[in-house]
Design a protein around this motif. Structure first.
Motif, PDB file in Angstrom:
ATOM      1  N   VAL A   1       0.853  -1.187   0.000  1.00 40.71           N
ATOM      2  CA  VAL A   1       0.000   0.000   0.000  1.00 40.71           C
ATOM      3  C   VAL A   1       0.889   1.237   0.000  1.00 40.71           C
ATOM      4  CG1 VAL A   1      -1.894  -1.154   1.219  1.00 40.71           C
ATOM      5  CG2 VAL A   1      -0.125   0.035   2.529  1.00 40.71           C
ATOM      6  N   ARG A   2       0.256   2.385  -0.203  1.00 34.83           N
ATOM      7  CA  ARG A   2       0.939   3.663  -0.059  1.00 34.83           C
ATOM      8  C   ARG A   2       0.169   4.483   0.967  1.00 34.83           C
ATOM      9  NH1 ARG A   2       4.969   4.067  -3.608  1.00 34.83           N
ATOM     10  NH2 ARG A   2       5.397   6.183  -2.889  1.00 34.83           N
ATOM     11  N   VAL A   3       0.888   4.990   1.923  1.00 41.44           N
ATOM     12  CA  VAL A   3       0.282   5.746   3.021  1.00 41.44           C
ATOM     13  C   VAL A   3       0.642   7.209   2.849  1.00 41.44           C
ATOM     14  CG1 VAL A   3       0.236   6.097   5.519  1.00 41.44           C
ATOM     15  CG2 VAL A   3       0.330   3.779   4.581  1.00 41.44           C
ATOM     16  N   ASN A   4      -0.351   8.081   2.900  1.00 49.19           N
ATOM     17  CA  ASN A   4      -0.083   9.505   2.791  1.00 49.19           C
ATOM     18  C   ASN A   4      -0.674  10.237   3.984  1.00 49.19           C
ATOM     19  OD1 ASN A   4      -2.959  10.390   1.893  1.00 49.19           O
ATOM     20  ND2 ASN A   4      -2.402   8.770   0.442  1.00 49.19           N
ATOM     21  N   ALA A   5      -0.101  11.380   4.269  1.00 49.50           N
ATOM     22  CA  ALA A   5      -0.524  12.178   5.415  1.00 49.50           C
ATOM     23  C   ALA A   5      -0.087  13.612   5.192  1.00 49.50           C
ATOM     24  CB  ALA A   5       0.060  11.622   6.710  1.00 49.50           C
ATOM     25  N   GLU A   6      -0.497  14.467   6.099  1.00 47.70           N
ATOM     26  CA  GLU A   6      -0.107  15.870   6.057  1.00 47.70           C
ATOM     27  C   GLU A   6       0.441  16.257   7.419  1.00 47.70           C
ATOM     28  OE1 GLU A   6      -3.596  18.001   4.927  1.00 47.70           O
ATOM     29  OE2 GLU A   6      -3.221  17.768   2.781  1.00 47.70           O
ATOM     30  N   VAL A   7       1.621  16.872   7.402  1.00 46.62           N
ATOM     31  CA  VAL A   7       2.237  17.370   8.625  1.00 46.62           C
ATOM     32  C   VAL A   7       2.043  18.874   8.672  1.00 46.62           C
ATOM     33  CG1 VAL A   7       4.380  17.605   9.920  1.00 46.62           C
ATOM     34  CG2 VAL A   7       3.941  15.531   8.613  1.00 46.62           C
ATOM     35  N   SER A   8       1.542  19.386   9.786  1.00 44.52           N
ATOM     36  CA  SER A   8       1.337  20.824   9.921  1.00 44.52           C
ATOM     37  C   SER A   8       2.654  21.552   9.763  1.00 44.52           C
ATOM     38  CB  SER A   8       0.718  21.145  11.282  1.00 44.52           C
ATOM     39  OG  SER A   8      -0.550  20.552  11.393  1.00 44.52           O
ATOM     40  N   GLY A   9       2.698  22.483   8.804  1.00 45.33           N
ATOM     41  CA  GLY A   9       3.939  23.180   8.511  1.00 45.33           C
ATOM     42  C   GLY A   9       4.077  24.490   9.275  1.00 45.33           C
ATOM     43  N   ARG A  10       5.193  25.190   9.030  1.00 44.17           N
ATOM     44  CA  ARG A  10       5.418  26.474   9.661  1.00 44.17           C
ATOM     45  C   ARG A  10       4.460  27.513   9.096  1.00 44.17           C
ATOM     46  NH1 ARG A  10      11.423  26.409   7.904  1.00 44.17           N
ATOM     47  NH2 ARG A  10      10.791  28.467   7.205  1.00 44.17           N
ATOM     48  N   ASP A  11       4.315  28.625   9.843  1.00 45.16           N
ATOM     49  CA  ASP A  11       3.430  29.706   9.390  1.00 45.16           C
ATOM     50  C   ASP A  11       4.120  30.668   8.446  1.00 45.16           C
ATOM     51  OD1 ASP A  11       1.373  28.661  10.904  1.00 45.16           O
ATOM     52  OD2 ASP A  11       1.835  29.901  12.661  1.00 45.16           O
ATOM     53  N   ASP A  12       5.436  30.523   8.245  1.00 46.91           N
ATOM     54  CA  ASP A  12       6.172  31.468   7.407  1.00 46.91           C
ATOM     55  C   ASP A  12       6.558  30.860   6.064  1.00 46.91           C
ATOM     56  OD1 ASP A  12       7.886  29.647   8.503  1.00 46.91           O
ATOM     57  OD2 ASP A  12       9.512  31.073   8.861  1.00 46.91           O
ATOM     58  N   LEU A  13       5.707  29.990   5.538  1.00 47.97           N
ATOM     59  CA  LEU A  13       5.963  29.371   4.248  1.00 47.97           C
ATOM     60  C   LEU A  13       5.069  29.988   3.182  1.00 47.97           C
ATOM     61  CD1 LEU A  13       6.228  25.617   5.337  1.00 47.97           C
ATOM     62  CD2 LEU A  13       8.089  27.236   4.933  1.00 47.97           C
ATOM     63  N   TYR A  14       5.476  29.819   1.910  1.00 50.09           N
ATOM     64  CA  TYR A  14       4.747  30.394   0.787  1.00 50.09           C
ATOM     65  C   TYR A  14       4.529  29.314  -0.265  1.00 50.09           C
ATOM     66  CZ  TYR A  14       6.738  34.586   2.958  1.00 50.09           C
ATOM     67  OH  TYR A  14       7.123  35.543   3.844  1.00 50.09           O
ATOM     68  N   LEU A  15       3.498  29.512  -1.075  1.00 48.34           N
ATOM     69  CA  LEU A  15       3.221  28.614  -2.190  1.00 48.34           C
ATOM     70  C   LEU A  15       3.439  29.372  -3.494  1.00 48.34           C
ATOM     71  CD1 LEU A  15      -0.017  26.714  -1.053  1.00 48.34           C
ATOM     72  CD2 LEU A  15       2.321  25.880  -1.075  1.00 48.34           C
ATOM     73  N   LEU A  16       4.333  28.847  -4.340  1.00 50.15           N
ATOM     74  CA  LEU A  16       4.539  29.414  -5.667  1.00 50.15           C
ATOM     75  C   LEU A  16       4.164  28.370  -6.703  1.00 50.15           C
ATOM     76  CD1 LEU A  16       7.895  31.415  -5.614  1.00 50.15           C
ATOM     77  CD2 LEU A  16       5.571  32.211  -5.217  1.00 50.15           C
ATOM     78  N   PRO A  17       3.425  28.764  -7.749  1.00 48.45           N
ATOM     79  CA  PRO A  17       3.096  27.802  -8.808  1.00 48.45           C
ATOM     80  C   PRO A  17       4.362  27.198  -9.403  1.00 48.45           C
ATOM     81  CG  PRO A  17       1.799  29.805  -9.040  1.00 48.45           C
ATOM     82  CD  PRO A  17       2.825  30.093  -7.988  1.00 48.45           C
ATOM     83  N   GLN A  18       4.305  25.932  -9.711  1.00 53.34           N
ATOM     84  CA  GLN A  18       5.474  25.269 -10.277  1.00 53.34           C
ATOM     85  C   GLN A  18       5.898  25.894 -11.606  1.00 53.34           C
ATOM     86  OE1 GLN A  18       5.317  20.999 -10.413  1.00 53.34           O
ATOM     87  NE2 GLN A  18       4.376  20.820  -8.395  1.00 53.34           N
ATOM     88  N   ARG A  19       4.936  26.411 -12.383  1.00 50.04           N
ATOM     89  CA  ARG A  19       5.256  27.000 -13.677  1.00 50.04           C
ATOM     90  C   ARG A  19       6.055  28.294 -13.533  1.00 50.04           C
ATOM     91  NH1 ARG A  19       0.422  27.889 -16.998  1.00 50.04           N
ATOM     92  NH2 ARG A  19       1.610  29.486 -18.082  1.00 50.04           N
TER      93      ARG A  19
END
Length: 402
Positions: free
Chosen positions: A296-314
């Motif tokens: 199987v494959r197990v996935n999860a989400e770890v709560s990250g820091r508040d000072d992170l940003y999301l930039l589009p991959q493109r």
């Protein structure tokens, strides 16, 4: 033509030729660079800071919560098989019955020995009681009294030995009935009625597996774990940690397992050969959908820091050294390039920790028509879940949005 008109005609011809020369020069004069050209347009999004859950996915193998390999503890001939293969059994259920006649006979003999030793104790105590009375009147010697006391202690010791032998025979008689030490599903048996088995033999008679709940053993690399800790310093794979994530399973057919799980434990040592370590997770398995050995494959989400940003991959590019870069529009509408620090990915975005600030305008559309230092016109655009810009720029802009 009269002679007095010839000078006038010559002057007019010179003027005409000068006029034609001026028009020719004017028509061939080079244009000034930049005159008549429009400012290129680019599509941008404004960077915002927000709490981010860092996703991870790990491969794993399903293993039973508990496994008991059934072996006999005494020698004997199998007289009866008391279970049906593949059924659910409970702890303490009888599985095999061995011939127990000799164990019953040994127990009967041990019972008799206990009774004899108890009678001897009673006799020695009575003798001691009589000699104590005689000793008061000095009718016997002190040596006779000591001998009586010693005989009582010897008889009591022999009684204790007889009781221990009785306990051993009772255990052997009980072991003649092979029972399950755990509850679970019992598999195929390896023997039939009439087979001779021996105590603690190498071959198992059957195997019982407890599969609700069930374990999923995951394998992670030390490098991946370090990336997670960089994005969330308090992240932990310990089951008693408050930040322990909720786990989800993707099955081999692509479907998602309906139950969620939790981390159980993690190895504290990384393999020196593979740089990996094992993480054990636990899932409910009421319908026995998960079977030992499944991949199987197990996935999860770890709560990250508040000072992170999301930039589009493109919007993110890499130079020859592998350094991540992106193009931005500054306050003067001039294109500038910055080095950024990327972590893992989230959908169609890079998680960025350095090189970006709130309010920055990152270029995601029109990248093919611009270069660093160019003056541009920035237009806010939207990007959908597939990483495609919804609002296209005019043809004289980038033209790379779909």
């Amino acid at each position: 033509m009269p002679k007095f008109l010839r000078p006038v005609a010559t002057i007019l011809a010179v003027i005409a030729l000068h006029g034609c020369g001026s028009d020719s020069a004017k028509s061939t004069r080079p244009s000034v660079p930049g005159q008549g050209q429009s400012v290129p347009q680019v599509g941008v999004i404004t960077v915002q800071q927000e709490p981010i859950k860092v996703p991870f996915e790990l491969p794993g193998r399903v293993s039973a919560y508990a496994t008991a390999e059934i072996r006999p503890q005494v020698d004997g001939i199998i007289e009866a098989i008391l279970f049906k293969e593949g059924t659910t059994i409970k702890k303490g259920d009888a599985l095999f019955q061995l011939d127990n006649q000799r164990y019953q006979a040994a127990k009967d003999a041990a019972v008799a020995n206990v009774e004899r030793a108890a009678a001897s104790v009673a006799q020695m105590q009575a003798t001691l009681s009589r000699r104590e009375k005689l000793a008061k009147s000095q009718a016997i010697t002190a040596e006779d009294l000591d001998e009586a006391r010693t005989n009582v202690r010897v008889a009591q010791a022999e009684l204790a030995v007889a009781k221990a032998e009785l306990k051993t025979t009772e255990l052997n008689l009980n072991y003649a009935t092979v029972k399950s030490p755990i509850s679970g599903i019992i598999g195929r048996r390896s023997v039939d009625v009439g087979a001779l088995v021996t105590a603690n033999q190498a071959d198992t008679l059957a195997t019982v597996r407890q599969m609700d709940p069930i374990y999923v053993d995951l394998v992670d690399t030390s490098a991946h774990w370090l990336r997670i800790r960089q994005q969330e310093p308090t992240a932990s794979f310990n089951a008693d940690n408050a930040n322990s994530p909720e786990l989800f399973i993707n099955l081999e057919d692509g479907s998602q397992y309906p139950q969620t799980g939790r981390l159980s434990l993690a190895d504290t040592v990384v393999s020196e050969t593979t740089s990996t370590f094992t993480i054990r997770s636990e899932f409910p398995n009421p319908n026995l959908l998960l079977l030992p050995g499944m991949f199987v494959r197990v996935n999860a989400e770890v709560s990250g820091r508040d000072d992170l940003y999301l930039l589009p991959q493109r919007a993110v590019q890499r130079d020859a050294q592998g350094q991540a870069t992106a193009l931005f529009v500054n306050a003067e509408n001039v294109v500038e390039q910055r080095d950024i620090t990327t972590g893992s990915t989230l959908d169609n975005y890079w998680i960025v920790s350095n090189g970006v600030q709130v309010g920055d305008r990152v270029i995601i559309d029109g990248l093919q028509k611009i270069k660093v230092g160019a003056t541009v016109t920035a237009t806010e655009v939207e990007i959908n879940s597939n990483g495609v810009v919804n609002q296209s720029l005019p043809a004289n802009g980038a033209g790379d949005a779909k």
